[in-house]
Design an enzyme around this catalytic site. Sequence first.
Site, PDB file in Angstrom:
ATOM      1  N   LYS A  10       0.821  -1.215   0.000  1.00 54.42           N
ATOM      2  CA  LYS A  10       0.000   0.000   0.000  1.00 54.42           C
ATOM      3  C   LYS A  10       0.861   1.273   0.000  1.00 54.42           C
ATOM      4  CE  LYS A  10      -3.990  -2.203   2.188  1.00 54.42           C
ATOM      5  NZ  LYS A  10      -4.956  -2.165   3.304  1.00 54.42           N
ATOM      6  N   HIS A 116      -2.159  -5.454   1.474  1.00 53.51           N
ATOM      7  CA  HIS A 116      -3.447  -6.143   1.318  1.00 53.51           C
ATOM      8  C   HIS A 116      -3.147  -7.482   0.658  1.00 53.51           C
ATOM      9  CE1 HIS A 116      -7.489  -7.188   0.018  1.00 53.51           C
ATOM     10  NE2 HIS A 116      -6.953  -7.462  -1.152  1.00 53.51           N
TER      11      HIS A 116
HETATM   12  P1  CMP Z   1      -7.258  -4.748   3.664  1.00 54.92           P
HETATM   13  O1  CMP Z   1      -6.735  -6.086   4.021  1.00 54.92           O
HETATM   14  O2  CMP Z   1      -6.700  -4.049   2.478  1.00 54.92           O
HETATM   15  O3  CMP Z   1      -8.845  -4.859   3.486  1.00 54.92           O
HETATM   16  C1  CMP Z   1      -9.693  -3.740   3.636  1.00 54.92           C
HETATM   17  C2  CMP Z   1      -8.981  -2.562   4.204  1.00 54.92           C
HETATM   18  O4  CMP Z   1      -9.823  -1.570   4.792  1.00 54.92           O
HETATM   19  C3  CMP Z   1      -8.120  -3.027   5.387  1.00 54.92           C
HETATM   20  O5  CMP Z   1      -7.034  -3.772   4.921  1.00 54.92           O
HETATM   21  C4  CMP Z   1      -7.808  -1.713   6.053  1.00 54.92           C
HETATM   22  O6  CMP Z   1      -6.787  -0.995   5.356  1.00 54.92           O
HETATM   23  C5  CMP Z   1      -9.120  -0.950   5.868  1.00 54.92           C
HETATM   24  N1  CMP Z   1     -10.022  -1.045   7.028  1.00 54.92           N
HETATM   25  C6  CMP Z   1     -10.619  -2.144   7.520  1.00 54.92           C
HETATM   26  N2  CMP Z   1     -11.438  -1.837   8.565  1.00 54.92           N
HETATM   27  C7  CMP Z   1     -11.353  -0.492   8.711  1.00 54.92           C
HETATM   28  C8  CMP Z   1     -11.961   0.430   9.611  1.00 54.92           C
HETATM   29  N3  CMP Z   1     -12.815   0.032  10.544  1.00 54.92           N
HETATM   30  N4  CMP Z   1     -11.641   1.737   9.482  1.00 54.92           N
HETATM   31  C9  CMP Z   1     -10.789   2.136   8.531  1.00 54.92           C
HETATM   32  N5  CMP Z   1     -10.166   1.317   7.635  1.00 54.92           N
HETATM   33  C10 CMP Z   1     -10.444   0.013   7.730  1.00 54.92           C
END
Ligand code: CMP
Length: 149
Positions: A10, A116
């Site tokens: 990221k 991710h």
């Molecule tokens: P990722 O594994 O990329 O999948 C979804 C992404 O959303 C996660 O990692 C975080 O970067 C983001 N994320 C998940 N939950 C929240 C939350 N409650 N508030 C803000 N960002 C979030």
Amino acid sequence: MIETTLLMIKPDAVQRGLIGKIISRIEEKGLKIIGLKMEILTDSTIEQLYDIHLKKSFFPILKAFIMSGPIVALAIQGPNAVKVVRKLCGATNSPEAEPGTIRGDLGLHLTKNIVHSSDQPDRAKYELGILFKENELQSYTQINEKWIM
Ligand code: CMP
């Protein structure tokens, strides 16, 4: 079972100069990189990639963050690659990620959580299809494969 999965480094990790460190962990594990690119993702690509989060309250924050700079996308192949890469990444919320994982060692934030990775083989196929064209994924044998797989 040999699988292919997506790992996205990221914008926070790119800005912090962590690309090499993260890629080293993948290579050292024995996984094979079959695709790699740096890109600034568009609105619509992010909406496709994170379709399951579109309606969540945090989606605007997530989208702004992912668009804030270049990401590095990797297509990673190996035995049980989906699960193995998820384990290497650690828990989504970096403060809860175990030491020894990428997020556990390198991050402190929930949204700015370094990487991710796809959570299921069918999601991996879907997400790889968004970020890579067929001809951007390479099929090759590494000379060390017989010592790893
Ligand atoms: P990722 O594994 O990329 O999948 C979804 C992404 O959303 C996660 O990692 C975080 O970067 C983001 N994320 C998940 N939950 C929240 C939350 N409650 N508030 C803000 N960002 C979030």
